[in-house]
Design a protein around this motif. Sequence first.
Motif, PDB file in Angstrom:
ATOM      1  N   CYS A  59       0.848  -1.194   0.000  1.00 34.72           N
ATOM      2  CA  CYS A  59       0.000   0.000   0.000  1.00 34.72           C
ATOM      3  C   CYS A  59       0.885   1.245   0.000  1.00 34.72           C
ATOM      4  CB  CYS A  59      -0.891  -0.029   1.236  1.00 34.72           C
ATOM      5  SG  CYS A  59      -1.869   1.458   1.469  1.00 34.72           S
ATOM      6  N   ASN A  79      -6.843  -5.780  -4.073  1.00 30.81           N
ATOM      7  CA  ASN A  79      -8.026  -5.630  -3.231  1.00 30.81           C
ATOM      8  C   ASN A  79      -8.714  -4.314  -3.579  1.00 30.81           C
ATOM      9  OD1 ASN A  79      -9.897  -5.199  -1.180  1.00 30.81           O
ATOM     10  ND2 ASN A  79      -8.571  -6.022   0.420  1.00 30.81           N
ATOM     11  N   GLN A  80      -9.718  -4.392  -4.410  1.00 35.53           N
ATOM     12  CA  GLN A  80     -10.388  -3.185  -4.877  1.00 35.53           C
ATOM     13  C   GLN A  80     -11.068  -2.436  -3.733  1.00 35.53           C
ATOM     14  OE1 GLN A  80     -10.043  -1.861  -7.718  1.00 35.53           O
ATOM     15  NE2 GLN A  80      -9.247  -3.508  -9.008  1.00 35.53           N
ATOM     16  N   GLU A  81     -11.613  -3.151  -2.781  1.00 31.77           N
ATOM     17  CA  GLU A  81     -12.270  -2.501  -1.648  1.00 31.77           C
ATOM     18  C   GLU A  81     -11.265  -1.668  -0.851  1.00 31.77           C
ATOM     19  OE1 GLU A  81     -14.451  -5.125   0.814  1.00 31.77           O
ATOM     20  OE2 GLU A  81     -15.772  -5.832  -0.793  1.00 31.77           O
ATOM     21  N   ALA A  82     -10.076  -2.224  -0.615  1.00 35.20           N
ATOM     22  CA  ALA A  82      -9.045  -1.492   0.121  1.00 35.20           C
ATOM     23  C   ALA A  82      -8.574  -0.278  -0.665  1.00 35.20           C
ATOM     24  CB  ALA A  82      -7.862  -2.409   0.428  1.00 35.20           C
ATOM     25  N   ARG A  84     -10.298   1.518  -2.762  1.00 31.44           N
ATOM     26  CA  ARG A  84     -11.305   2.566  -2.648  1.00 31.44           C
ATOM     27  C   ARG A  84     -11.303   3.185  -1.251  1.00 31.44           C
ATOM     28  NH1 ARG A  84     -14.270  -1.133  -5.907  1.00 31.44           N
ATOM     29  NH2 ARG A  84     -15.198  -2.076  -4.038  1.00 31.44           N
ATOM     30  N   ALA A  85     -11.217   2.339  -0.230  1.00 32.60           N
ATOM     31  CA  ALA A  85     -11.264   2.835   1.144  1.00 32.60           C
ATOM     32  C   ALA A  85     -10.076   3.735   1.469  1.00 32.60           C
ATOM     33  CB  ALA A  85     -11.315   1.660   2.118  1.00 32.60           C
ATOM     34  N   SER A  87      -8.419   5.466  -0.802  1.00 33.82           N
ATOM     35  CA  SER A  87      -8.350   6.527  -1.827  1.00 33.82           C
ATOM     36  C   SER A  87      -7.025   6.497  -2.582  1.00 33.82           C
ATOM     37  CB  SER A  87      -8.552   7.901  -1.173  1.00 33.82           C
ATOM     38  OG  SER A  87      -9.811   7.970  -0.529  1.00 33.82           O
ATOM     39  N   THR A 131      -3.815 -11.924   4.097  1.00 36.16           N
ATOM     40  CA  THR A 131      -4.804 -11.434   3.140  1.00 36.16           C
ATOM     41  C   THR A 131      -5.132 -12.487   2.091  1.00 36.16           C
ATOM     42  OG1 THR A 131      -3.143 -10.520   1.624  1.00 36.16           O
ATOM     43  CG2 THR A 131      -3.941  -9.082   3.406  1.00 36.16           C
ATOM     44  N   TYR A 133      -3.579 -12.810  -0.799  1.00 36.23           N
ATOM     45  CA  TYR A 133      -3.335 -12.372  -2.173  1.00 36.23           C
ATOM     46  C   TYR A 133      -2.114 -13.020  -2.817  1.00 36.23           C
ATOM     47  CZ  TYR A 133      -7.025  -9.036  -1.368  1.00 36.23           C
ATOM     48  OH  TYR A 133      -8.246  -8.484  -1.089  1.00 36.23           O
TER      49      TYR A 133
END
Length: 215
Positions: A59, A79-82, A84-85, A87, A131, A133
Motif C-alpha cells: 500500500c 483488493n479493490q475494496e481497500a 477505494r477505502a 483513496s 490477506t 493475495y
Amino acid sequence: MRFKDRADAGRRLGALLAPYAAGAGCVLGIPRGGIVVAAEVARQLAWPLRAVSVKKVACPPNPELAIGAVAPDGTAVVNQEAIRALSIEPGELHQAVSTALEEARRREHLYGPLADIQEQLALIVDDGLATGYTAIAAARYVRRMGARPVVVAAPVAARASARLILDECDRLVALTTPSDLESVGHWYDDFRPVDDAVVVALLQELATPPRPAGA
C-alpha cells in the motif's frame, strides 16, 4: 496452536500432507519465508522444491499493508475494496504494482523460473496466509503454467482469506484457521526475516526429489 519456527511449522504441515507422498508432484514455496516451510514439506513428501516468485503489492501510504500481489508474468491480484477505502489513485496503484513486479522478476531470475510443471500437481506453500493475495496470485500463475491440480497449504490461514483462496485452487490445507489472525508472525516464536542466501541454498539442496525419511 503456535510454532517454534518455520522449520517446525513445515514439519507439522508436512505430516498433515503425508497422504500426498503416494503420488507425484512439486512443492512450490512462496519466497522468502514460505521456502523454509516448503523445504520441510518437500523432505517429507520426497518431492522437488521450487520457488513461485510472487510478491505482495504494498500500500503506498503504508508499505507494511498488502493490497494485492503480482507474479513474474504480470498476473496481478488487488483488493479493490481497500483501494477505494484508502483513496489510492490509479497512478499510485500502477507504481506499486510495477515495483512489486520488478521484485518478483528479480526473485525469479535469482531463484529460477518455473518449468516443466504442466499436468503436475502443484503444492503451493507459504508460512502463513493473511490477506491471501500472494497465494491467489501464485495459484493463478501456476495454472497458467499448466499445473493441475493446484493445492495451497500453510501452517496458519486467516479464516476469511481461506474462503477467498478456495475459489482459486482445488484444495486448501492449513493446520489452523483462526477467525482473528492478528498477523502471521503472531503464531511463531521465531519469525525472523529470511534472506536470499537461505532460499537459494534450500532450492539447490532440494532441486531433485530428496530420499524419503527412512529410505
